[in-house]
Design a protein around this motif. Structure first.
Motif, PDB file in Angstrom:
ATOM      1  N   ARG A   7      -0.069   7.368   7.179  1.00  0.00           N
ATOM      2  CA  ARG A   7      -1.267   8.171   6.945  1.00  0.00           C
ATOM      3  C   ARG A   7      -1.251   8.860   5.588  1.00  0.00           C
ATOM      4  NH1 ARG A   7      -3.219  10.796  12.346  1.00  0.00           N
ATOM      5  NH2 ARG A   7      -3.721  12.400  10.836  1.00  0.00           N
ATOM      6  N   THR A   8      -0.125   8.805   4.907  1.00  0.00           N
ATOM      7  CA  THR A   8      -0.045   9.449   3.590  1.00  0.00           C
ATOM      8  C   THR A   8       0.517   8.479   2.572  1.00  0.00           C
ATOM      9  OG1 THR A   8       2.222  10.253   3.859  1.00  0.00           O
ATOM     10  CG2 THR A   8       0.461  11.667   4.732  1.00  0.00           C
ATOM     11  N   ILE A   9       0.325   8.815   1.306  1.00  0.00           N
ATOM     12  CA  ILE A   9       0.908   7.991   0.239  1.00  0.00           C
ATOM     13  C   ILE A   9       2.428   8.026   0.337  1.00  0.00           C
ATOM     14  CG2 ILE A   9       1.230   7.827  -2.263  1.00  0.00           C
ATOM     15  CD1 ILE A   9      -1.720   8.532  -2.571  1.00  0.00           C
ATOM     16  N   ALA A  22       6.758  -2.569  -3.701  1.00  0.00           N
ATOM     17  CA  ALA A  22       7.035  -1.161  -4.009  1.00  0.00           C
ATOM     18  C   ALA A  22       6.778  -0.886  -5.492  1.00  0.00           C
ATOM     19  CB  ALA A  22       8.465  -0.794  -3.630  1.00  0.00           C
ATOM     20  N   ASP A  23       7.293  -1.736  -6.364  1.00  0.00           N
ATOM     21  CA  ASP A  23       7.090  -1.552  -7.804  1.00  0.00           C
ATOM     22  C   ASP A  23       5.632  -1.770  -8.191  1.00  0.00           C
ATOM     23  OD1 ASP A  23       9.785  -0.983  -8.198  1.00  0.00           O
ATOM     24  OD2 ASP A  23      10.289  -3.067  -8.637  1.00  0.00           O
ATOM     25  N   ASP A  24       5.010  -2.791  -7.591  1.00  0.00           N
ATOM     26  CA  ASP A  24       3.595  -3.059  -7.890  1.00  0.00           C
ATOM     27  C   ASP A  24       2.718  -1.885  -7.477  1.00  0.00           C
ATOM     28  OD1 ASP A  24       4.337  -5.527  -8.833  1.00  0.00           O
ATOM     29  OD2 ASP A  24       3.655  -6.629  -7.053  1.00  0.00           O
ATOM     30  N   PHE A  25       2.996  -1.311  -6.309  1.00  0.00           N
ATOM     31  CA  PHE A  25       2.206  -0.179  -5.834  1.00  0.00           C
ATOM     32  C   PHE A  25       2.324   0.995  -6.799  1.00  0.00           C
ATOM     33  CE2 PHE A  25       1.925   3.827  -3.459  1.00  0.00           C
ATOM     34  CZ  PHE A  25       0.596   3.759  -3.069  1.00  0.00           C
ATOM     35  N   PHE A  75      -2.447  -1.978   0.133  1.00  0.00           N
ATOM     36  CA  PHE A  75      -1.014  -2.058   0.379  1.00  0.00           C
ATOM     37  C   PHE A  75      -0.671  -1.744   1.829  1.00  0.00           C
ATOM     38  CE2 PHE A  75      -0.780  -2.435  -4.143  1.00  0.00           C
ATOM     39  CZ  PHE A  75       0.362  -3.193  -4.344  1.00  0.00           C
ATOM     40  N   ARG A  76      -1.435  -0.901   2.465  1.00  0.00           N
ATOM     41  CA  ARG A  76      -1.240  -0.666   3.902  1.00  0.00           C
ATOM     42  C   ARG A  76      -1.494  -1.979   4.652  1.00  0.00           C
ATOM     43  NH1 ARG A  76      -5.040   3.468   5.550  1.00  0.00           N
ATOM     44  NH2 ARG A  76      -3.573   4.956   4.675  1.00  0.00           N
ATOM     45  N   GLY A  77      -2.526  -2.687   4.270  1.00  0.00           N
ATOM     46  CA  GLY A  77      -2.828  -3.970   4.889  1.00  0.00           C
ATOM     47  C   GLY A  77      -1.740  -4.997   4.655  1.00  0.00           C
ATOM     48  N   ARG A  78      -1.152  -4.962   3.469  1.00  0.00           N
ATOM     49  CA  ARG A  78      -0.068  -5.898   3.163  1.00  0.00           C
ATOM     50  C   ARG A  78       1.147  -5.635   4.067  1.00  0.00           C
ATOM     51  NH1 ARG A  78      -0.449  -8.574  -1.815  1.00  0.00           N
ATOM     52  NH2 ARG A  78       1.801  -8.547  -2.086  1.00  0.00           N
ATOM     53  N   ILE A  79       1.436  -4.365   4.292  1.00  0.00           N
ATOM     54  CA  ILE A  79       2.558  -4.020   5.170  1.00  0.00           C
ATOM     55  C   ILE A  79       2.260  -4.481   6.592  1.00  0.00           C
ATOM     56  CG2 ILE A  79       3.791  -2.102   6.264  1.00  0.00           C
ATOM     57  CD1 ILE A  79       3.517  -0.633   3.541  1.00  0.00           C
ATOM     58  N   ILE A  80       1.058  -4.213   7.067  1.00  0.00           N
ATOM     59  CA  ILE A  80       0.683  -4.601   8.423  1.00  0.00           C
ATOM     60  C   ILE A  80       0.737  -6.123   8.571  1.00  0.00           C
ATOM     61  CG2 ILE A  80      -1.245  -4.666  10.057  1.00  0.00           C
ATOM     62  CD1 ILE A  80      -1.971  -1.822   8.940  1.00  0.00           C
ATOM     63  N   LEU A 113       3.482   5.565   2.929  1.00  0.00           N
ATOM     64  CA  LEU A 113       3.291   4.225   2.390  1.00  0.00           C
ATOM     65  C   LEU A 113       4.410   3.877   1.411  1.00  0.00           C
ATOM     66  CD1 LEU A 113       1.540   1.689   2.138  1.00  0.00           C
ATOM     67  CD2 LEU A 113       0.189   2.894   0.428  1.00  0.00           C
ATOM     68  N   ARG A 114       4.728   4.811   0.533  1.00  0.00           N
ATOM     69  CA  ARG A 114       5.832   4.595  -0.418  1.00  0.00           C
ATOM     70  C   ARG A 114       7.134   4.329   0.321  1.00  0.00           C
ATOM     71  NH1 ARG A 114       4.260   9.328  -4.549  1.00  0.00           N
ATOM     72  NH2 ARG A 114       3.620   8.016  -6.283  1.00  0.00           N
ATOM     73  N   ALA A 115       7.408   5.121   1.345  1.00  0.00           N
ATOM     74  CA  ALA A 115       8.653   4.955   2.100  1.00  0.00           C
ATOM     75  C   ALA A 115       8.711   3.571   2.744  1.00  0.00           C
ATOM     76  CB  ALA A 115       8.770   6.042   3.161  1.00  0.00           C
ATOM     77  N   ALA A 116       7.616   3.134   3.341  1.00  0.00           N
ATOM     78  CA  ALA A 116       7.593   1.816   3.974  1.00  0.00           C
ATOM     79  C   ALA A 116       7.820   0.713   2.952  1.00  0.00           C
ATOM     80  CB  ALA A 116       6.260   1.613   4.703  1.00  0.00           C
ATOM     81  N   LEU A 117       7.180   0.823   1.796  1.00  0.00           N
ATOM     82  CA  LEU A 117       7.361  -0.191   0.757  1.00  0.00           C
ATOM     83  C   LEU A 117       8.789  -0.184   0.222  1.00  0.00           C
ATOM     84  CD1 LEU A 117       3.991   0.255  -1.149  1.00  0.00           C
ATOM     85  CD2 LEU A 117       4.671  -1.719   0.228  1.00  0.00           C
ATOM     86  N   THR A 118       9.342   0.995   0.038  1.00  0.00           N
ATOM     87  CA  THR A 118      10.714   1.119  -0.464  1.00  0.00           C
ATOM     88  C   THR A 118      11.717   0.524   0.528  1.00  0.00           C
ATOM     89  OG1 THR A 118      10.135   3.089  -1.717  1.00  0.00           O
ATOM     90  CG2 THR A 118      12.459   2.762  -1.264  1.00  0.00           C
TER      91      THR A 118
END
Length: 81
Positions: A2-4, A21-24, A50-55, A7-12
């Protein structure tokens, strides 16, 4: 997510695609630097993307759907020759 920060943590932690993670971070910086303070729709779009990419990446059927699509494209290209 729900927060940036979430999102950062999930990408990392590697929940997206390789390099996400770097692209974001690069795209977020670009959006922030060019955004009109009264219009942050570009940042919202980026977060949604990016949320959609993770999902998508976490969907158990994602890899098989991609493989099926690639096989269909190859078959269509082969049939058209």
């Amino acid at each position: 997510m729900r927060t940036i920060g979430e999102l950062r943590a999930a990408l990392t932690m590697g929940y997206g695609f390789p390099g996400d993670a770097d692209d974001f971070e690069a795209e977020l910086a670009r959006e922030i630097n060019h955004a009109d303070p009264a219009d942050l729709t570009g940042i919202v779009r980026l977060v949604e993307e990016f949320r959609g990419r993770i999902i998508a990446r976490q969907d158990p059927s994602f890899d098989s759907a991609i493989a099926t699509a690639v096989a269909e494209i190859k078959a269509a290209r082969g049939a058209g020759q």
